[in-house]
Design a protein around this motif. Structure first.
Motif, PDB file in Angstrom:
ATOM      1  N   ARG A   5       0.824  -1.207   0.000  1.00 23.59           N
ATOM      2  CA  ARG A   5       0.000   0.000   0.000  1.00 23.59           C
ATOM      3  C   ARG A   5       0.853   1.251   0.000  1.00 23.59           C
ATOM      4  NH1 ARG A   5       0.110   4.117   3.400  1.00 23.59           N
ATOM      5  NH2 ARG A   5       0.256   2.651   5.125  1.00 23.59           N
ATOM      6  N   MET A   6       1.944   1.237   0.779  1.00 30.23           N
ATOM      7  CA  MET A   6       2.817   2.410   0.845  1.00 30.23           C
ATOM      8  C   MET A   6       3.507   2.656  -0.486  1.00 30.23           C
ATOM      9  SD  MET A   6       5.814   3.310   3.639  1.00 30.23           S
ATOM     10  CE  MET A   6       4.678   3.094   5.007  1.00 30.23           C
ATOM     11  N   LEU A   7       3.957   1.624  -1.147  1.00 26.57           N
ATOM     12  CA  LEU A   7       4.623   1.786  -2.439  1.00 26.57           C
ATOM     13  C   LEU A   7       3.655   2.331  -3.493  1.00 26.57           C
ATOM     14  CD1 LEU A   7       6.819  -1.449  -2.482  1.00 26.57           C
ATOM     15  CD2 LEU A   7       7.612   0.910  -2.209  1.00 26.57           C
ATOM     16  N   GLU A   8       2.415   1.893  -3.439  1.00 27.73           N
ATOM     17  CA  GLU A   8       1.407   2.435  -4.365  1.00 27.73           C
ATOM     18  C   GLU A   8       1.158   3.916  -4.083  1.00 27.73           C
ATOM     19  OE1 GLU A   8      -1.864  -0.150  -3.642  1.00 27.73           O
ATOM     20  OE2 GLU A   8      -1.117  -1.757  -4.954  1.00 27.73           O
ATOM     21  N   ASP A   9       1.116   4.285  -2.808  1.00 27.92           N
ATOM     22  CA  ASP A   9       0.935   5.695  -2.456  1.00 27.92           C
ATOM     23  C   ASP A   9       2.139   6.530  -2.884  1.00 27.92           C
ATOM     24  OD1 ASP A   9      -1.603   5.466  -1.394  1.00 27.92           O
ATOM     25  OD2 ASP A   9      -0.904   5.160   0.661  1.00 27.92           O
ATOM     26  N   TYR A  10       3.332   5.954  -2.805  1.00 26.96           N
ATOM     27  CA  TYR A  10       4.523   6.659  -3.280  1.00 26.96           C
ATOM     28  C   TYR A  10       4.387   7.027  -4.763  1.00 26.96           C
ATOM     29  CZ  TYR A  10       7.548   5.693   0.815  1.00 26.96           C
ATOM     30  OH  TYR A  10       8.125   5.655   2.062  1.00 26.96           O
ATOM     31  N   ASP A  11       3.872   6.089  -5.549  1.00 25.23           N
ATOM     32  CA  ASP A  11       3.718   6.363  -6.988  1.00 25.23           C
ATOM     33  C   ASP A  11       2.783   7.547  -7.224  1.00 25.23           C
ATOM     34  OD1 ASP A  11       5.414   4.298  -7.655  1.00 25.23           O
ATOM     35  OD2 ASP A  11       3.809   2.821  -7.896  1.00 25.23           O
ATOM     36  N   ARG A  12       1.720   7.626  -6.441  1.00 28.05           N
ATOM     37  CA  ARG A  12       0.798   8.759  -6.580  1.00 28.05           C
ATOM     38  C   ARG A  12       1.468  10.059  -6.123  1.00 28.05           C
ATOM     39  NH1 ARG A  12      -3.095   4.559  -5.690  1.00 28.05           N
ATOM     40  NH2 ARG A  12      -2.722   4.501  -3.436  1.00 28.05           N
ATOM     41  N   LEU A  13       2.266   9.988  -5.063  1.00 26.32           N
ATOM     42  CA  LEU A  13       2.993  11.152  -4.572  1.00 26.32           C
ATOM     43  C   LEU A  13       3.963  11.686  -5.627  1.00 26.32           C
ATOM     44  CD1 LEU A  13       3.890  12.872  -1.964  1.00 26.32           C
ATOM     45  CD2 LEU A  13       5.751  11.214  -1.827  1.00 26.32           C
ATOM     46  N   ILE A  14       4.694  10.791  -6.264  1.00 26.10           N
ATOM     47  CA  ILE A  14       5.661  11.183  -7.292  1.00 26.10           C
ATOM     48  C   ILE A  14       4.952  11.863  -8.455  1.00 26.10           C
ATOM     49  CG2 ILE A  14       7.290  10.258  -8.993  1.00 26.10           C
ATOM     50  CD1 ILE A  14       8.020   8.117  -6.810  1.00 26.10           C
ATOM     51  N   ALA A  15       3.768  11.387  -8.794  1.00 28.38           N
ATOM     52  CA  ALA A  15       2.986  12.019  -9.868  1.00 28.38           C
ATOM     53  C   ALA A  15       2.560  13.431  -9.476  1.00 28.38           C
ATOM     54  CB  ALA A  15       1.762  11.162 -10.192  1.00 28.38           C
ATOM     55  N   ILE A  16       2.192  13.645  -8.207  1.00 31.00           N
ATOM     56  CA  ILE A  16       1.792  14.971  -7.731  1.00 31.00           C
ATOM     57  C   ILE A  16       2.959  15.954  -7.846  1.00 31.00           C
ATOM     58  CG2 ILE A  16       1.168  16.307  -5.666  1.00 31.00           C
ATOM     59  CD1 ILE A  16      -0.454  13.860  -4.742  1.00 31.00           C
ATOM     60  N   LEU A  17       4.166  15.509  -7.523  1.00 25.09           N
ATOM     61  CA  LEU A  17       5.329  16.386  -7.525  1.00 25.09           C
ATOM     62  C   LEU A  17       5.730  16.829  -8.925  1.00 25.09           C
ATOM     63  CD1 LEU A  17       7.449  14.604  -4.780  1.00 25.09           C
ATOM     64  CD2 LEU A  17       6.455  16.890  -4.631  1.00 25.09           C
ATOM     65  N   GLY A  18       5.457  16.002  -9.917  1.00 25.52           N
ATOM     66  CA  GLY A  18       5.749  16.384 -11.287  1.00 25.52           C
ATOM     67  C   GLY A  18       7.163  16.057 -11.726  1.00 25.52           C
ATOM     68  N   GLU A  19       7.523  16.564 -12.884  1.00 28.78           N
ATOM     69  CA  GLU A  19       8.793  16.243 -13.528  1.00 28.78           C
ATOM     70  C   GLU A  19       9.968  16.968 -12.853  1.00 28.78           C
ATOM     71  OE1 GLU A  19       9.259  14.043 -16.043  1.00 28.78           O
ATOM     72  OE2 GLU A  19       7.152  13.544 -15.697  1.00 28.78           O
ATOM     73  N   PRO A  20      11.197  16.443 -13.028  1.00 25.68           N
ATOM     74  CA  PRO A  20      12.384  17.155 -12.544  1.00 25.68           C
ATOM     75  C   PRO A  20      12.529  18.502 -13.249  1.00 25.68           C
ATOM     76  CG  PRO A  20      12.904  14.869 -13.153  1.00 25.68           C
ATOM     77  CD  PRO A  20      11.509  15.139 -13.648  1.00 25.68           C
ATOM     78  N   GLY A  21      13.378  19.352 -12.691  1.00 25.75           N
ATOM     79  CA  GLY A  21      13.659  20.638 -13.316  1.00 25.75           C
ATOM     80  C   GLY A  21      13.314  21.827 -12.447  1.00 25.75           C
ATOM     81  N   ALA A  22      13.101  21.614 -11.144  1.00 25.07           N
ATOM     82  CA  ALA A  22      12.700  22.714 -10.257  1.00 25.07           C
ATOM     83  C   ALA A  22      13.735  23.830 -10.233  1.00 25.07           C
ATOM     84  CB  ALA A  22      12.461  22.185  -8.840  1.00 25.07           C
ATOM     85  N   SER A  23      15.001  23.468 -10.100  1.00 24.27           N
ATOM     86  CA  SER A  23      16.052  24.483 -10.013  1.00 24.27           C
ATOM     87  C   SER A  23      16.110  25.313 -11.289  1.00 24.27           C
ATOM     88  CB  SER A  23      17.407  23.818  -9.752  1.00 24.27           C
ATOM     89  OG  SER A  23      17.376  23.065  -8.554  1.00 24.27           O
ATOM     90  N   GLY A  24      16.006  24.643 -12.427  1.00 25.83           N
ATOM     91  CA  GLY A  24      16.037  25.356 -13.706  1.00 25.83           C
ATOM     92  C   GLY A  24      14.843  26.271 -13.882  1.00 25.83           C
ATOM     93  N   ARG A  25      13.650  25.792 -13.483  1.00 24.35           N
ATOM     94  CA  ARG A  25      12.446  26.634 -13.603  1.00 24.35           C
ATOM     95  C   ARG A  25      12.552  27.852 -12.691  1.00 24.35           C
ATOM     96  NH1 ARG A  25      10.077  21.462 -14.423  1.00 24.35           N
ATOM     97  NH2 ARG A  25       9.819  21.118 -12.178  1.00 24.35           N
ATOM     98  N   ALA A  26      13.024  27.640 -11.455  1.00 26.17           N
ATOM     99  CA  ALA A  26      13.174  28.758 -10.527  1.00 26.17           C
ATOM    100  C   ALA A  26      14.187  29.766 -11.058  1.00 26.17           C
ATOM    101  CB  ALA A  26      13.594  28.249  -9.156  1.00 26.17           C
ATOM    102  N   ALA A  27      15.326  29.276 -11.521  1.00 25.76           N
ATOM    103  CA  ALA A  27      16.366  30.177 -12.029  1.00 25.76           C
ATOM    104  C   ALA A  27      15.869  30.968 -13.227  1.00 25.76           C
ATOM    105  CB  ALA A  27      17.613  29.371 -12.400  1.00 25.76           C
ATOM    106  N   GLY A  28      15.168  30.297 -14.136  1.00 25.61           N
ATOM    107  CA  GLY A  28      14.646  30.983 -15.315  1.00 25.61           C
ATOM    108  C   GLY A  28      13.684  32.092 -14.948  1.00 25.61           C
ATOM    109  N   GLN A  29      12.805  31.819 -13.987  1.00 27.36           N
ATOM    110  CA  GLN A  29      11.854  32.846 -13.565  1.00 27.36           C
ATOM    111  C   GLN A  29      12.546  33.995 -12.836  1.00 27.36           C
ATOM    112  OE1 GLN A  29       8.314  31.383 -11.613  1.00 27.36           O
ATOM    113  NE2 GLN A  29       8.226  29.569 -12.888  1.00 27.36           N
ATOM    114  N   ILE A  30      13.547  33.670 -12.010  1.00 24.84           N
ATOM    115  CA  ILE A  30      14.277  34.714 -11.291  1.00 24.84           C
ATOM    116  C   ILE A  30      14.965  35.662 -12.265  1.00 24.84           C
ATOM    117  CG2 ILE A  30      16.316  35.121  -9.835  1.00 24.84           C
ATOM    118  CD1 ILE A  30      15.485  32.580  -8.253  1.00 24.84           C
TER     119      ILE A  30
END
Length: 378
Positions: free
Chosen positions: A345-370
């Motif tokens: 059950r926990m591993l299945e919930d992890y998969d849903r959590l990862i989907a909520i967080l979205g794709e990698p690239g947070a640092s790049g998106r933040a830097a671009g906006q800054i």
């Protein structure tokens, strides 16, 4: 452009260093000056103070070091004004950083951006007044914060979570085999349970002793401690037994090869979930019954772990304050080991959590906006 950054702990050093790398890609002329750590220093620029000299957490440590804290704060204020950066970027660490923001707003025209927003949704919601007054732009790494700040008529930028970046980059570049990891650290062939007992000495002392006491009922597993940056090996030996191993600078490889984990709350709970390692969140505090009472009546949120907060439900069990006992650790750990009732059950919930967080690239998106926002101000 000139960027001045302030962080207050190891996780801030990691995320700020990745942001700096992304800023260099978005702005070829980027110059950095910062209060930070070794990871930021490796990117480049001038480190004016180490965060390790400033990391006082909790009422008593802060009270005992109040003079040092004020001295560091005064130094930072003067250094920022003297260097006159194009932007001040504050990273988490709200008790210190919001005071810096208040001063810089009152005495300069330097824009103030906040990366990894203060967790005022948990408590101290009144700080929203200071944020609205002193912070020009806020960049969030937690999706549920968008609605929280919208409630206060303060628009923010959700850029994704940098833990997703860090774990994805590690898994893409360092595919170490299990046997290689075992041989490197002199481990046995038994399945590994990772122990992430916090990053500060008091946390480690309180949590690790109980984790290791609970481990004695699991002879078929080996328990391996992830050593925290800046904590000397001798300190750990005071609380470990002869059956427990420790690795330093290898938290991600340890999680990559772990069957389960006991994790002190913080960024580590989210990183453990991203590695899809079933975990029990363990956070002991003195005066446990009092802390549990205060948690129920003062905290504005139901959970303390990032995993549960982001998921909006109990994905991982949280053993906090008076609930953090050796029998409870044993019971919850048994439930997430192979054949345990909660593991699938926990591993299945992890998969849903990862989907909520979205794709990698947070640092790049933040830097671009800054960079874009700063160029628009010119």
């Amino acid at each position: 452009m000139k960027y001045y950054l302030i962080v207050g702990e190891a996780s801030g050093d990691l995320h700020a260093s990745n942001l700096m790398k992304a800023l260099k890609e978005a702005d070829a002329s980027a110059e950095f000056r910062f209060v930070g750590g070794d990871l930021m220093a490796a990117v480049g620029g001038t480190c004016v103070k180490s965060y390790k000299d400033m990391a006082y957490m909790g009422f008593i440590p802060v009270l005992l070091h109040l003079r040092t804290i004020f001295r560091n704060m005064d130094y930072c204020k003067g250094d920022i004004v003297s260097w006159n950066p194009d932007v001040l970027i504050l990273v988490d660490y709200p008790g210190f950083n919001l005071k810096i923001a208040e001063y810089i707003r009152a005495h300069t025209r330097i824009p103030i951006y906040y990366y990894i927003s203060p967790k005022i949704w948990a408590w101290k919601e009144y700080r929203i007044k200071n944020i609205k007054r002193d912070v020009d732009e806020l960049f969030s790494i937690l999706p549920f914060e968008v609605d929280f700040y919208r409630k206060h008529q303060y628009p923010i930028h959700y850029v994704g979570n940098p833990c997703v970046d860090a774990v994805s980059a590690f898994l893409d570049s360092k595919k170490t085999d299990s046997q290689g990891f075992v041989r490197k650290h002199g481990l046995t062939d038994k399945p590994i349970v990772a122990l992430l007992a916090g990053s500060r000495k008091q946390e480690i002392k309180d949590n690790l002793t109980r984790m290791i006491a609970a481990s004695k009922e699991f002879p078929d597993y080996q328990f391996v401690v992830a050593g925290a940056p800046g904590i000397e090996p001798e300190f750990y030996r005071n609380y470990m037994d002869e059956h427990t191993q420790i690795v330093f600078g290898e938290t991600y490889p340890l999680l990559q090869h772990a069957t389960a984990a006991l994790v002190t709350s913080g960024t580590a709970t989210l990183e453990t979930a991203l590695f899809r390692v079933p975990q029990v969140v363990c956070y002991y505090t003195a005066a446990g019954k009092l802390v549990s009472f205060l948690r129920r009546h003062i905290l504005k949120v139901k959970y303390i772990s990032l995993v549960n907060l982001i998921a909006g439900k109990e994905v991982v069990t949280e053993l906090v304050a008076d609930g953090m006992t050796v029998p409870n650790i044993r019971k919850e750990l048994r439930a997430i080991l192979p054949s345990g009732m909660q593991r699938t059950r926990m591993l299945e919930d992890y998969d849903r959590l990862i989907a909520i967080l979205g794709e990698p690239g947070a640092s790049g998106r933040a830097a671009g906006q800054i960079v874009q926002l700063l160029r628009e101000r010119k």
